[in-house]
Write an enzyme that holds these catalytic residues in place. Structure first.
Site, PDB file in Angstrom:
ATOM      1  N   ASP A 102       0.851  -1.186   0.000  1.00 50.20           N
ATOM      2  CA  ASP A 102       0.000   0.000   0.000  1.00 50.20           C
ATOM      3  C   ASP A 102       0.886   1.236   0.000  1.00 50.20           C
ATOM      4  OD1 ASP A 102       0.900   0.187   2.592  1.00 50.20           O
ATOM      5  OD2 ASP A 102      -0.984  -0.397   3.513  1.00 50.20           O
ATOM      6  N   ASP A 282      -7.877  -7.862   1.294  1.00 51.93           N
ATOM      7  CA  ASP A 282      -6.899  -7.970   2.380  1.00 51.93           C
ATOM      8  C   ASP A 282      -7.555  -7.489   3.654  1.00 51.93           C
ATOM      9  OD1 ASP A 282      -5.398  -5.249   3.556  1.00 51.93           O
ATOM     10  OD2 ASP A 282      -6.539  -4.928   1.719  1.00 51.93           O
TER      11      ASP A 282
END
Length: 387
Positions: A102, A282
């Site tokens: 990320d 996720d």
């Protein structure tokens, strides 16, 4: 590199009452620089270059295909110079399958009053040593290029549901979404400039406002990213609000690109997300809950520290083939939890991650067989039955 192929879609079906059970679910295959990923897929979260309490070998044994790394935290510790010595995250953490990182946007957002957002980027104090730092879309791309993750996420501002009880207005959500959109373009320019051989995903924002979600989606699709994520969900909003955005957004993204729902969620959320057209998920829930004695099973959730399990000889889930369930009883797991032994959360994490990964494997099997609607009915009935 990224190649994505939709192998199968959910056929329209009806139940015995004649109710329509068709969905946007699809079965796919995602090819990345470090391997092939079968979708829909759950991605275990490895914040600091490790999935908490679980070895890479255990992840491999439970058929994890791709894991996450956290750009922000790896930048803080161990630092980019250390990871660079190893040529990126894969060698550093001894994980040789794909990795998604990320951008650091969510972590910076979570710093609250410790950060200041401007058009250029975000100024904040390091949570490690207090140093004044500045993170921009360009720097995020530079960090993720050094990490050599297979999937790179754009730097964005995560639009909060509320701030100290103040629910985000449409105007505030619009300003945040438009900033993320401008940052997406800067990420794309820097990513190309760096000649990063991996894949950059854009992130759809817009808060709980469907019109803003659509505007964000349209702008990102015009930029033609290799893949897209839906962000800004599971950030404190009521469950019905999250489900509304899930139902609105994913299936409107390009059908030939992978779709990723960030930070979600429970087993029920995953199945609902697949039905909404999501390919990738996720969440820290499997490992975080495991560390608190909360375990997921086919027949509902089990809180292992409950006294009722003190002498139970059965495994956590008799239908589960994970290392924990093949070798240990509920009584032993209860004992470990009550004693605070580190083996307890390790075994619980192995079980919970195996459950999530196996759930996605069952979803893929149901889609391959053309019986996703039937699978969803049985899944819901089993989960509601209780342990």
């Amino acid at each position: 590199m990224l190649e994505f192929e939709v192998l199968k879609t959910d056929p329209a079906t009806v139940d015995s009452e004649g109710a329509y059970l068709g969905s946007y679910a699809r079965r796919g295959q995602l090819t990345l620089n470090h391997g092939v990923v079968q979708t829909p897929i759950f991605m275990p979260v490895g914040t600091y270059g490790t999935v908490k309490g679980v070895t890479p070998q255990s992840l491999h044994d439970m058929n994890a295909q791709i894991i996450l790394g956290n750009t922000f935290h790896l930048w803080m510790r161990p630092g980019l110079d250390v990871v660079a010595q190893f040529g990126g995250l894969h060698k550093f953490e001894s994980w040789h399958k794909p990795i998604l990182t990320d951008s650091g946007g969510f972590q910076v957002w979570s710093l609250g009053e410790m950060r200041k957002i401007s058009e250029e980027g975000v100024k904040f104090a390091s949570p490690v040593n207090g140093d004044k730092l500045f993170l921009t879309p360009e720097i995020s791309m530079q960090i993720q290029t050094l990490l050599n993750s297979d999937i790179v996420m754009q730097f964005d501002e995560c639009t909060p549901y509320d701030t100290k009880g103040h629910i985000t207005t449409e105007g505030e959500a619009r300003s945040s979404m438009e900033l993320s959109r401008r940052w997406a373009k800067r990420c794309e320019i820097e990513f190309d400039k760096l000649e990063n051989p991996n894949a950059l995903f854009g992130i759809v924002q817009g808060g709980m406002f469907e019109n803003l979600r659509q505007e964000s989606l349209d702008a990102l699709v015009e930029m033609d990213f290799p893949g897209y994520a839906v962000g800004g969900v599971s950030v404190g909003e009521p469950k019905e609000e999250m489900l509304r955005i899930m139902a609105h957004t994913p299936h409107r993204l390009p059908a030939h690109k992978p779709r990723y729902l960030m930070g979600v969620g429970t087993p029920e959320d995953l199945v609902e997300g697949v039905a909404s057209g999501v390919d990738m998920f996720d969440c820290v829930m499997p490992t975080r809950n495991a560390r608190n004695g909360h375990m997921f099973t086919r027949f509902g959730d089990l809180k292992i520290r409950n006294a009722r399990y003190k002498s139970e000889e059965a495994p956590v889930d008799s239908t589960c083939g994970c290392y924990t369930c093949r070798n240990f009883s509920r009584a032993y797991m209860h004992h470990l939890d009550r004693c605070g032994e580190m083996l307890g959360p390790m075994l619980s994490s192995i079980h919970n991650l195996h459950y999530y990964l196996n759930l996605m494997q069952e979803v893929r099997g149901a889609l391959d067989a053309g019986r996703f609607g039937e699978f969803v009915r049985q899944f819901k009935a089993d989960r509601q039955r209780g342990v």
